[in-house]
Scaffold this motif. Sequence first.
Motif, PDB file in Angstrom:
ATOM      1  N   ILE A 136      58.622  59.580  45.921  1.00  0.00           N
ATOM      2  CA  ILE A 136      58.667  61.031  45.737  1.00  0.00           C
ATOM      3  C   ILE A 136      59.226  61.322  44.357  1.00  0.00           C
ATOM      4  O   ILE A 136      60.396  61.056  44.082  1.00  0.00           O
ATOM      5  CB  ILE A 136      59.553  61.712  46.802  1.00  0.00           C
ATOM      6  N   THR A 137      58.367  61.852  43.491  1.00  0.00           N
ATOM      7  CA  THR A 137      58.805  62.205  42.145  1.00  0.00           C
ATOM      8  C   THR A 137      58.316  63.605  41.803  1.00  0.00           C
ATOM      9  O   THR A 137      57.355  64.098  42.389  1.00  0.00           O
ATOM     10  CB  THR A 137      58.271  61.220  41.092  1.00  0.00           C
ATOM     11  N   ASP A 138      58.994  64.229  40.864  1.00  0.00           N
ATOM     12  CA  ASP A 138      58.587  65.576  40.469  1.00  0.00           C
ATOM     13  C   ASP A 138      59.011  65.829  39.031  1.00  0.00           C
ATOM     14  O   ASP A 138      59.921  65.187  38.512  1.00  0.00           O
ATOM     15  CB  ASP A 138      59.202  66.624  41.388  1.00  0.00           C
ATOM     16  N   LYS A 139      58.315  66.781  38.410  1.00  0.00           N
ATOM     17  CA  LYS A 139      58.553  67.101  37.019  1.00  0.00           C
ATOM     18  C   LYS A 139      59.817  67.907  36.839  1.00  0.00           C
ATOM     19  O   LYS A 139      60.182  68.716  37.681  1.00  0.00           O
ATOM     20  CB  LYS A 139      57.361  67.884  36.459  1.00  0.00           C
ATOM     21  N   GLY A 140      60.435  67.672  35.694  1.00  0.00           N
ATOM     22  CA  GLY A 140      61.566  68.480  35.288  1.00  0.00           C
ATOM     23  C   GLY A 140      61.152  69.470  34.221  1.00  0.00           C
ATOM     24  O   GLY A 140      60.032  69.970  34.214  1.00  0.00           O
ATOM     25  N   GLU A 141      62.041  69.706  33.284  1.00  0.00           N
ATOM     26  CA  GLU A 141      61.827  70.713  32.251  1.00  0.00           C
ATOM     27  C   GLU A 141      60.858  70.262  31.159  1.00  0.00           C
ATOM     28  O   GLU A 141      60.071  71.052  30.644  1.00  0.00           O
ATOM     29  CB  GLU A 141      63.176  71.071  31.617  1.00  0.00           C
ATOM     30  N   VAL A 142      60.890  68.965  30.797  1.00  0.00           N
ATOM     31  CA  VAL A 142      60.099  68.469  29.669  1.00  0.00           C
ATOM     32  C   VAL A 142      59.321  67.212  30.047  1.00  0.00           C
ATOM     33  O   VAL A 142      59.542  66.137  29.502  1.00  0.00           O
ATOM     34  CB  VAL A 142      61.006  68.213  28.439  1.00  0.00           C
ATOM     35  N   PRO A 143      58.344  67.290  30.950  1.00  0.00           N
ATOM     36  CA  PRO A 143      57.666  66.090  31.451  1.00  0.00           C
ATOM     37  C   PRO A 143      56.484  65.594  30.617  1.00  0.00           C
ATOM     38  O   PRO A 143      56.021  64.466  30.823  1.00  0.00           O
ATOM     39  CB  PRO A 143      57.163  66.560  32.823  1.00  0.00           C
ATOM     40  N   ASP A 144      55.993  66.421  29.685  1.00  0.00           N
ATOM     41  CA  ASP A 144      54.758  66.067  28.981  1.00  0.00           C
ATOM     42  C   ASP A 144      54.918  64.791  28.177  1.00  0.00           C
ATOM     43  O   ASP A 144      55.849  64.652  27.390  1.00  0.00           O
ATOM     44  CB  ASP A 144      54.314  67.219  28.075  1.00  0.00           C
ATOM     45  N   GLY A 145      53.950  63.879  28.358  1.00  0.00           N
ATOM     46  CA  GLY A 145      53.968  62.620  27.612  1.00  0.00           C
ATOM     47  C   GLY A 145      54.690  61.496  28.324  1.00  0.00           C
ATOM     48  O   GLY A 145      54.749  60.379  27.815  1.00  0.00           O
ATOM     49  N   TYR A 146      55.221  61.782  29.500  1.00  0.00           N
ATOM     50  CA  TYR A 146      55.991  60.794  30.265  1.00  0.00           C
ATOM     51  C   TYR A 146      55.373  60.582  31.639  1.00  0.00           C
ATOM     52  O   TYR A 146      54.781  61.482  32.210  1.00  0.00           O
ATOM     53  CB  TYR A 146      57.439  61.254  30.450  1.00  0.00           C
ATOM     54  N   VAL A 147      55.562  59.370  32.146  1.00  0.00           N
ATOM     55  CA  VAL A 147      55.122  59.023  33.493  1.00  0.00           C
ATOM     56  C   VAL A 147      56.260  58.266  34.168  1.00  0.00           C
ATOM     57  O   VAL A 147      56.930  57.450  33.534  1.00  0.00           O
ATOM     58  CB  VAL A 147      53.857  58.147  33.457  1.00  0.00           C
ATOM     59  N   VAL A 148      56.449  58.532  35.460  1.00  0.00           N
ATOM     60  CA  VAL A 148      57.469  57.800  36.206  1.00  0.00           C
ATOM     61  C   VAL A 148      56.846  57.255  37.492  1.00  0.00           C
ATOM     62  O   VAL A 148      55.784  57.708  37.930  1.00  0.00           O
ATOM     63  CB  VAL A 148      58.685  58.675  36.569  1.00  0.00           C
ATOM     64  N   SER A 149      57.543  56.315  38.066  1.00  0.00           N
ATOM     65  CA  SER A 149      57.183  55.786  39.377  1.00  0.00           C
ATOM     66  C   SER A 149      58.459  55.381  40.090  1.00  0.00           C
ATOM     67  O   SER A 149      59.489  55.134  39.451  1.00  0.00           O
ATOM     68  CB  SER A 149      56.249  54.584  39.237  1.00  0.00           C
TER      69      SER A 149
END
Lengths: 119, 113
Positions: free
Chosen positions: B54-67
Amino acid sequence: AQTVTQSQPEMSVQEAETVTLSCTYDTSESDYYLFWYKQPPSRQMILVIRQEAYKQQNATENRFSVNFQKAAKSFSLKISDSQLGDAAMYFCAYRSAKNYGGSQGNLIFGKGTKLSVKP
Amino acid sequence: DAGITQSPRYKITETGRQVTLMCHQTWSHSYMFWYRQDLGHGLRLIYYSAAADITDKGEVPDGYVVSRSKTENFPLTLESATRSQTSVYFCASSDLAVNYGYTFGSGTRLTVV
Protein backbone atom coordinates in the motif's frame (compact mmCIF):
# COMPACT_ATOMS: atom_id res chain seq x y z
CA ALA A 1 -4.63 21.60 3.68
CA GLN A 2 -2.55 22.11 6.76
CA THR A 3 0.49 24.36 6.69
CA VAL A 4 3.30 25.06 9.11
CA THR A 5 5.16 28.36 9.18
CA GLN A 6 8.46 29.15 10.85
CA SER A 7 9.01 32.85 10.40
CA GLN A 8 12.60 32.98 11.66
CA PRO A 9 15.04 31.51 9.12
CA GLU A 10 17.94 32.11 11.52
CA MET A 11 18.33 32.79 15.22
CA SER A 12 21.31 33.32 17.47
CA VAL A 13 21.70 32.91 21.22
CA GLN A 14 24.50 33.32 23.72
CA GLU A 15 25.57 30.22 25.57
CA ALA A 16 23.62 29.76 28.84
CA GLU A 17 20.90 32.16 27.67
CA THR A 18 17.32 31.37 26.68
CA VAL A 19 15.94 31.45 23.15
CA THR A 20 12.46 30.96 21.73
CA LEU A 21 11.76 29.64 18.25
CA SER A 22 8.41 30.47 16.71
CA CYS A 23 6.01 28.22 14.85
CA THR A 24 2.49 28.80 13.65
CA TYR A 25 0.23 26.40 11.83
CA ASP A 26 -3.01 26.44 9.99
CA THR A 27 -5.61 23.71 10.34
CA SER A 28 -9.34 23.26 10.61
CA GLU A 29 -8.93 20.14 12.73
CA SER A 30 -9.31 20.00 16.47
CA ASP A 31 -7.26 16.88 17.14
CA TYR A 32 -3.62 16.73 16.05
CA TYR A 33 -0.04 16.45 17.22
CA LEU A 34 2.79 18.94 17.05
CA PHE A 35 6.51 18.26 17.12
CA TRP A 36 9.87 19.94 17.21
CA TYR A 37 12.75 18.16 15.51
CA LYS A 38 16.42 19.04 15.73
CA GLN A 39 18.81 18.48 12.84
CA PRO A 40 22.49 18.97 13.75
CA PRO A 41 25.22 19.11 11.09
CA SER A 42 25.32 15.31 11.14
CA ARG A 43 21.98 15.50 9.30
CA GLN A 44 20.24 13.17 11.74
CA MET A 45 16.65 14.15 12.57
CA ILE A 46 16.11 14.04 16.32
CA LEU A 47 12.75 14.38 18.03
CA VAL A 48 13.01 17.11 20.66
CA ILE A 49 9.50 17.39 22.01
CA ARG A 50 5.90 16.63 21.10
CA GLN A 51 2.51 17.98 22.10
CA GLU A 52 -0.94 16.48 21.82
CA ALA A 53 -3.52 19.11 20.91
CA TYR A 54 -6.05 17.81 23.40
CA LYS A 55 -3.64 18.43 26.28
CA GLN A 56 -3.71 21.93 27.73
CA GLN A 57 -0.49 21.43 29.66
CA ASN A 58 2.61 22.48 27.78
CA ALA A 59 5.13 19.72 27.13
CA THR A 60 8.55 19.88 28.76
CA GLU A 61 11.70 17.85 28.20
CA ASN A 62 14.58 18.93 30.38
CA ARG A 63 15.78 22.32 29.00
CA PHE A 64 13.21 22.27 26.21
CA SER A 65 9.64 23.44 26.66
CA VAL A 66 6.84 24.60 24.43
CA ASN A 67 4.24 27.31 24.59
CA PHE A 68 1.20 25.79 22.93
CA GLN A 69 -1.57 28.27 22.17
CA LYS A 70 -4.29 26.27 20.45
CA ALA A 71 -6.63 29.16 19.72
CA ALA A 72 -3.82 31.18 18.21
CA LYS A 73 -2.41 28.09 16.43
CA SER A 74 0.99 28.81 17.83
CA PHE A 75 3.62 26.33 19.01
CA SER A 76 6.87 27.95 20.09
CA LEU A 77 9.94 26.16 21.44
CA LYS A 78 11.91 27.56 24.34
CA ILE A 79 15.44 26.40 24.94
CA SER A 80 16.79 27.30 28.36
CA ASP A 81 20.46 27.40 29.38
CA SER A 82 21.53 27.09 25.75
CA GLN A 83 24.52 24.89 25.05
CA LEU A 84 26.89 24.71 22.12
CA GLY A 85 25.39 21.35 21.22
CA ASP A 86 22.02 22.99 20.69
CA ALA A 87 23.28 24.60 17.49
CA ALA A 88 21.26 23.00 14.72
CA MET A 89 18.37 23.42 12.35
CA TYR A 90 15.03 23.13 14.14
CA PHE A 91 11.87 22.01 12.40
CA CYS A 92 8.33 22.38 13.60
CA ALA A 93 5.94 19.70 12.34
CA TYR A 94 2.23 18.93 12.39
CA ARG A 95 0.43 15.60 12.19
CA SER A 96 -3.29 15.07 11.92
CA ALA A 97 -4.95 12.67 14.32
CA LYS A 98 -7.44 11.68 11.61
CA ASN A 99 -6.85 9.13 8.92
CA TYR A 100 -7.59 10.29 5.39
CA GLY A 101 -7.04 7.26 3.19
CA GLY A 102 -3.99 6.22 5.15
CA SER A 103 -2.47 9.68 5.40
CA GLN A 104 -2.76 9.90 9.16
CA GLY A 105 0.92 9.45 9.67
CA ASN A 106 2.06 12.20 7.36
CA LEU A 107 4.14 14.88 9.04
CA ILE A 108 3.94 18.39 7.62
CA PHE A 109 7.10 20.38 8.24
CA GLY A 110 7.93 24.03 8.42
CA LYS A 111 10.95 25.34 6.53
CA GLY A 112 13.14 25.35 9.59
CA THR A 113 15.05 27.77 11.80
CA LYS A 114 18.82 27.64 11.96
CA LEU A 115 19.98 28.22 15.52
CA SER A 116 23.51 29.37 16.26
CA VAL A 117 24.93 29.32 19.79
CA LYS A 118 27.71 31.78 20.61
CA PRO A 119 30.28 30.86 23.28
CA ASP B 1 21.54 -3.05 15.15
CA ALA B 2 17.86 -2.26 15.26
CA GLY B 3 16.83 0.92 13.54
CA ILE B 4 16.26 2.41 10.15
CA THR B 5 19.05 2.23 7.60
CA GLN B 6 19.41 4.20 4.42
CA SER B 7 21.89 3.48 1.67
CA PRO B 8 23.91 4.86 0.12
CA ARG B 9 24.79 7.85 2.30
CA TYR B 10 26.12 9.76 -0.71
CA LYS B 11 25.42 9.25 -4.40
CA ILE B 12 26.43 11.09 -7.54
CA THR B 13 24.63 10.18 -10.74
CA GLU B 14 24.22 11.56 -14.22
CA THR B 15 21.14 13.12 -15.70
CA GLY B 16 18.85 10.51 -17.24
CA ARG B 17 20.12 7.58 -15.21
CA GLN B 18 17.94 5.46 -12.98
CA VAL B 19 18.93 5.40 -9.34
CA THR B 20 17.44 3.59 -6.36
CA LEU B 21 17.73 4.70 -2.76
CA MET B 22 17.29 1.97 -0.20
CA CYS B 23 15.53 2.07 3.14
CA HIS B 24 15.32 -0.76 5.64
CA GLN B 25 13.74 -0.76 9.10
CA THR B 26 13.88 -3.43 11.76
CA TRP B 27 10.93 -2.43 13.97
CA SER B 28 8.13 -3.75 11.73
CA HIS B 29 6.59 -0.30 11.73
CA SER B 30 3.52 -0.20 9.54
CA TYR B 31 4.14 3.29 8.13
CA MET B 32 7.11 4.34 6.06
CA PHE B 33 7.83 7.64 4.33
CA TRP B 34 10.19 9.31 1.90
CA TYR B 35 10.97 13.00 2.22
CA ARG B 36 13.29 15.29 0.36
CA GLN B 37 15.01 18.20 2.06
CA ASP B 38 15.93 21.31 0.12
CA LEU B 39 17.18 24.64 1.36
CA GLY B 40 14.26 26.99 1.83
CA HIS B 41 11.68 24.24 1.61
CA GLY B 42 12.16 22.17 4.71
CA LEU B 43 11.13 18.54 4.29
CA ARG B 44 8.55 17.64 1.69
CA LEU B 45 6.78 14.30 1.44
CA ILE B 46 7.40 12.33 -1.74
CA TYR B 47 5.60 9.04 -1.06
CA TYR B 48 4.33 7.14 1.92
CA SER B 49 3.20 3.63 2.67
CA ALA B 50 0.68 2.56 5.29
CA ALA B 51 1.54 -1.15 4.97
CA ALA B 52 3.12 -3.66 2.62
CA ASP B 53 1.74 -3.27 -0.92
CA ILE B 54 0.00 0.00 0.00
CA THR B 55 1.65 3.18 -1.21
CA ASP B 56 0.40 6.66 -1.98
CA LYS B 57 1.66 9.96 -3.29
CA GLY B 58 2.75 12.82 -1.14
CA GLU B 59 3.34 16.45 -2.00
CA VAL B 60 6.10 16.03 -4.62
CA PRO B 61 5.83 12.56 -6.24
CA ASP B 62 6.67 13.40 -9.87
CA GLY B 63 9.71 11.56 -11.18
CA TYR B 64 9.76 9.04 -8.34
CA VAL B 65 8.56 5.47 -7.96
CA VAL B 66 8.25 3.43 -4.78
CA SER B 67 7.42 -0.14 -3.88
CA ARG B 68 6.85 -2.00 -0.67
CA SER B 69 6.73 -5.75 -1.14
CA LYS B 70 7.96 -6.34 2.41
CA THR B 71 7.13 -4.41 5.55
CA GLU B 72 10.78 -3.66 6.31
CA ASN B 73 11.86 -2.28 2.93
CA PHE B 74 10.75 0.84 1.11
CA PRO B 75 13.02 1.69 -1.84
CA LEU B 76 12.73 4.96 -3.74
CA THR B 77 13.59 4.98 -7.44
CA LEU B 78 14.31 7.96 -9.63
CA GLU B 79 13.45 6.60 -13.06
CA SER B 80 15.34 9.23 -15.04
CA ALA B 81 17.25 11.54 -12.74
CA THR B 82 17.14 15.29 -13.30
CA ARG B 83 19.24 18.05 -11.76
CA SER B 84 16.17 19.30 -9.87
CA GLN B 85 16.23 16.02 -7.96
CA THR B 86 19.53 16.91 -6.36
CA SER B 87 18.59 16.86 -2.71
CA VAL B 88 18.92 15.11 0.62
CA TYR B 89 16.48 12.24 0.91
CA PHE B 90 15.17 10.95 4.21
CA CYS B 91 13.36 7.74 4.90
CA ALA B 92 11.29 7.45 8.07
CA SER B 93 9.06 4.94 9.78
CA SER B 94 6.37 5.06 12.43
CA ASP B 95 4.08 2.81 14.39
CA LEU B 96 1.25 5.23 14.91
CA ALA B 97 -0.20 3.21 17.76
CA VAL B 98 2.92 3.63 19.85
CA ASN B 99 5.07 6.47 18.69
CA TYR B 100 3.46 9.70 17.62
CA GLY B 101 6.57 10.83 15.84
CA TYR B 102 8.84 9.34 13.27
CA THR B 103 12.14 7.58 13.38
CA PHE B 104 14.37 8.88 10.63
CA GLY B 105 17.19 7.35 8.68
CA SER B 106 20.45 9.25 8.38
CA GLY B 107 19.63 10.52 4.91
CA THR B 108 21.08 10.14 1.41
CA ARG B 109 22.69 13.12 -0.26
CA LEU B 110 22.01 12.72 -3.98
CA THR B 111 23.73 14.87 -6.57
CA VAL B 112 22.59 14.72 -10.18
CA VAL B 113 25.14 16.11 -12.63
